[in-house]
Motif scaffolding. Structure first.
Motif, PDB file in Angstrom:
ATOM      1  N   ALA A 102       7.514 -37.354  19.433  1.00 22.10           N
ATOM      2  CA  ALA A 102       7.230 -36.292  20.401  1.00 22.10           C
ATOM      3  C   ALA A 102       8.274 -36.304  21.529  1.00 22.10           C
ATOM      4  O   ALA A 102       7.923 -36.381  22.706  1.00 22.10           O
ATOM      5  CB  ALA A 102       5.829 -36.441  20.966  1.00 22.10           C
ATOM      6  N   PRO A 103       9.560 -36.213  21.191  1.00 22.97           N
ATOM      7  CA  PRO A 103      10.582 -36.276  22.240  1.00 22.97           C
ATOM      8  C   PRO A 103      10.610 -35.067  23.153  1.00 22.97           C
ATOM      9  O   PRO A 103      11.222 -35.105  24.222  1.00 22.97           O
ATOM     10  CB  PRO A 103      11.889 -36.389  21.445  1.00 22.97           C
ATOM     11  N   LEU A 104       9.955 -33.970  22.762  1.00 23.43           N
ATOM     12  CA  LEU A 104       9.934 -32.767  23.590  1.00 23.43           C
ATOM     13  C   LEU A 104       8.620 -32.643  24.349  1.00 23.43           C
ATOM     14  O   LEU A 104       8.216 -31.545  24.729  1.00 23.43           O
ATOM     15  CB  LEU A 104      10.159 -31.518  22.719  1.00 23.43           C
ATOM     16  N   GLY A 105       7.965 -33.773  24.611  1.00 30.16           N
ATOM     17  CA  GLY A 105       6.676 -33.755  25.292  1.00 30.16           C
ATOM     18  C   GLY A 105       6.757 -33.310  26.731  1.00 30.16           C
ATOM     19  O   GLY A 105       5.754 -32.900  27.316  1.00 30.16           O
ATOM     20  N   GLY A 106       7.939 -33.401  27.326  1.00 30.54           N
ATOM     21  CA  GLY A 106       8.161 -32.908  28.679  1.00 30.54           C
ATOM     22  C   GLY A 106       9.100 -31.718  28.653  1.00 30.54           C
ATOM     23  O   GLY A 106       9.287 -31.074  27.620  1.00 30.54           O
ATOM     24  N   ASP A 107       9.707 -31.427  29.783  1.00 29.50           N
ATOM     25  CA  ASP A 107      10.646 -30.305  29.845  1.00 29.50           C
ATOM     26  C   ASP A 107      11.926 -30.638  29.078  1.00 29.50           C
ATOM     27  O   ASP A 107      12.397 -31.779  29.105  1.00 29.50           O
ATOM     28  CB  ASP A 107      11.003 -29.987  31.302  1.00 29.50           C
ATOM     29  N   PHE A 108      12.475 -29.641  28.415  1.00 30.52           N
ATOM     30  CA  PHE A 108      13.692 -29.862  27.638  1.00 30.52           C
ATOM     31  C   PHE A 108      14.541 -28.603  27.633  1.00 30.52           C
ATOM     32  O   PHE A 108      14.081 -27.520  27.997  1.00 30.52           O
ATOM     33  CB  PHE A 108      13.362 -30.282  26.199  1.00 30.52           C
ATOM     34  N   CYS A 109      15.781 -28.745  27.214  1.00 32.43           N
ATOM     35  CA  CYS A 109      16.662 -27.590  27.044  1.00 32.43           C
ATOM     36  C   CYS A 109      17.403 -27.718  25.727  1.00 32.43           C
ATOM     37  O   CYS A 109      17.525 -28.818  25.168  1.00 32.43           O
ATOM     38  CB  CYS A 109      17.639 -27.451  28.212  1.00 32.43           C
ATOM     39  N   VAL A 110      17.870 -26.592  25.235  1.00 33.11           N
ATOM     40  CA  VAL A 110      18.604 -26.531  23.975  1.00 33.11           C
ATOM     41  C   VAL A 110      19.963 -25.902  24.255  1.00 33.11           C
ATOM     42  O   VAL A 110      20.048 -24.852  24.876  1.00 33.11           O
ATOM     43  CB  VAL A 110      17.838 -25.696  22.931  1.00 33.11           C
ATOM     44  N   MET A 111      21.022 -26.560  23.810  1.00 29.83           N
ATOM     45  CA  MET A 111      22.378 -26.073  24.048  1.00 29.83           C
ATOM     46  C   MET A 111      23.194 -26.132  22.768  1.00 29.83           C
ATOM     47  O   MET A 111      22.933 -26.970  21.899  1.00 29.83           O
ATOM     48  CB  MET A 111      23.081 -26.925  25.123  1.00 29.83           C
ATOM     49  N   SER A 112      24.181 -25.276  22.678  1.00 26.99           N
ATOM     50  CA  SER A 112      25.171 -25.352  21.608  1.00 26.99           C
ATOM     51  C   SER A 112      26.450 -25.944  22.179  1.00 26.99           C
ATOM     52  O   SER A 112      26.909 -25.540  23.252  1.00 26.99           O
ATOM     53  CB  SER A 112      25.461 -23.961  21.043  1.00 26.99           C
ATOM     54  N   LEU A 113      27.033 -26.906  21.461  1.00 31.07           N
ATOM     55  CA  LEU A 113      28.299 -27.491  21.908  1.00 31.07           C
ATOM     56  C   LEU A 113      29.505 -26.672  21.481  1.00 31.07           C
ATOM     57  O   LEU A 113      30.632 -26.997  21.846  1.00 31.07           O
ATOM     58  CB  LEU A 113      28.449 -28.924  21.374  1.00 31.07           C
ATOM     59  N   SER A 114      29.287 -25.628  20.713  1.00 31.89           N
ATOM     60  CA  SER A 114      30.416 -24.788  20.299  1.00 31.89           C
ATOM     61  C   SER A 114      30.988 -24.042  21.501  1.00 31.89           C
ATOM     62  O   SER A 114      30.245 -23.496  22.323  1.00 31.89           O
ATOM     63  CB  SER A 114      29.964 -23.792  19.236  1.00 31.89           C
ATOM     64  N   ASP A 115      32.308 -24.022  21.596  1.00 29.08           N
ATOM     65  CA  ASP A 115      32.957 -23.245  22.656  1.00 29.08           C
ATOM     66  C   ASP A 115      33.619 -21.994  22.083  1.00 29.08           C
ATOM     67  O   ASP A 115      34.529 -21.440  22.698  1.00 29.08           O
ATOM     68  CB  ASP A 115      33.975 -24.090  23.425  1.00 29.08           C
ATOM     69  N   ASN A 116      33.150 -21.536  20.925  1.00 27.93           N
ATOM     70  CA  ASN A 116      33.697 -20.306  20.341  1.00 27.93           C
ATOM     71  C   ASN A 116      33.390 -19.089  21.209  1.00 27.93           C
ATOM     72  O   ASN A 116      34.182 -18.146  21.267  1.00 27.93           O
ATOM     73  CB  ASN A 116      33.131 -20.078  18.934  1.00 27.93           C
ATOM     74  N   LEU A 117      32.226 -19.092  21.880  1.00 25.74           N
ATOM     75  CA  LEU A 117      31.801 -17.934  22.651  1.00 25.74           C
ATOM     76  C   LEU A 117      31.621 -18.232  24.136  1.00 25.74           C
ATOM     77  O   LEU A 117      31.182 -17.362  24.886  1.00 25.74           O
ATOM     78  CB  LEU A 117      30.493 -17.371  22.074  1.00 25.74           C
ATOM     79  N   LYS A 118      31.904 -19.450  24.559  1.00 23.82           N
ATOM     80  CA  LYS A 118      31.835 -19.785  25.987  1.00 23.82           C
ATOM     81  C   LYS A 118      32.853 -20.895  26.282  1.00 23.82           C
ATOM     82  O   LYS A 118      33.139 -21.736  25.434  1.00 23.82           O
ATOM     83  CB  LYS A 118      30.432 -20.213  26.394  1.00 23.82           C
ATOM     84  N   PRO A 119      33.390 -20.909  27.510  1.00 27.40           N
ATOM     85  CA  PRO A 119      34.416 -21.907  27.849  1.00 27.40           C
ATOM     86  C   PRO A 119      33.852 -23.327  27.856  1.00 27.40           C
ATOM     87  O   PRO A 119      32.697 -23.552  28.261  1.00 27.40           O
ATOM     88  CB  PRO A 119      34.863 -21.486  29.254  1.00 27.40           C
ATOM     89  N   TRP A 120      34.652 -24.272  27.428  1.00 26.39           N
ATOM     90  CA  TRP A 120      34.230 -25.669  27.384  1.00 26.39           C
ATOM     91  C   TRP A 120      33.815 -26.200  28.763  1.00 26.39           C
ATOM     92  O   TRP A 120      32.808 -26.921  28.872  1.00 26.39           O
ATOM     93  CB  TRP A 120      35.317 -26.529  26.767  1.00 26.39           C
TER      94      TRP A 120
END
Length: 252
Positions: free
Chosen positions: A126-144
């Motif tokens: 249950a690692p998402l039992g508290g607040d969490f966020c989801v991100m993509s590490l790809s920089d194809n569509l956003k600057p690193w």
């Protein structure tokens, strides 16, 4: 006469983790549109036309699906996991936003799926039992630099961080840079999970601390989950462990 577009999340790969709603929508499709491996994952009758394309052709794929629907076809646009989480849903609506006005009259529905982060979390405990966020590490569509800044802010906020698209042949160094960046923000003892191919035959899970975590353990089929100060490991008698995040947050 116009058809319809169903944007469908196929789940992480195990047919048992695909929803009945997704199966129902797929059964109505005259055409399947998507990234080749996802399209091939779907069992369909010989009359269903498969339109496979490469991984970085999301907008062209979306436009093609909309054009087919305008011809009266019932199109299933498929994504792995959930189509709204770094999937085809946003590409389809972006195409509609900037496309012909007629596309706005189409019957377009989004069918949710089990996202990789949810499949990985269930496998780990249950690692998402508290607040969490989801991100993509790809920089194809956003600057690193934007990626690194968001990582630092998420770590400072105390979120558990789930990383999609962590490492590929075209981007072999970014996960390593991201982990180094997080080591400056978080205790080295924070747990990190590498969850690969959840629900599939080659499923693999590896747990480490942030200081031990090695970027080479990940590929594009891996979900990397970085815990926070409230994340804990529970050792089990057989040597395995559960990972969970406490629901309670202490006052700063």
């Amino acid at each position: 006469m116009t058809g319809s577009v169903s944007i469908i999340g196929l789940g992480p790969g195990n047919a048992l983790q695909r929803t009945p709603q997704a199966d129902q929508a797929l059964s109505r499709a005259t055409d399947l549109v998507g990234y080749g491996p996802y399209v091939q994952r779907v069992e369909a009758s010989a009359s269903v036309v498969r339109h496979c394309s490469d991984n970085r052709e999301e907008l062209d794929r979306a436009r093609h699906a909309l054009e087919l629907a305008m011809q009266g076809r019932h199109v299933a646009v498929v994504s792995g996991g959930d189509a709204g989480v770094f999937g085809m849903a946003s590409a389809v609506f972006e195409a509609v936003d900037y496309g012909p006005q007629a596309w706005r009259t189409l019957d377009i529905t989004v069918v949710p799926g089990v996202s990789a982060v949810l499949a990985a979390a269930a496998r780990l405990g249950a690692p998402l039992g508290g607040d969490f966020c989801v991100m993509s590490l790809s920089d194809n569509l956003k600057p690193w630099p934007v990626v690194l800044r968001r990582l630092a802010l998420a770590a400072e906020a105390g979120f558990v961080i789930a990383l999609y698209n962590p490492r590929s042949k075209a981007r072999p160094t970014q996960l390593g840079e991201a982990l180094e960046h997080l080591r400056a923000c978080l205790p080295g003892s924070v747990p990190v999970a590498f969850a690969r191919a959840m629900g599939r035959a080659d499923e693999a899970v590896r747990l480490a601390t942030l200081v031990e975590a090695d970027a080479t353990w990940a590929d594009m089929s891996t979900l990397v989950l970085i815990g926070c100060a409230a994340s804990h490991l529970i050792p089990r008698p057989d040597g395995r462990v559960w990972l969970y995040t406490s629901r309670k947050v202490e006052a700063a």
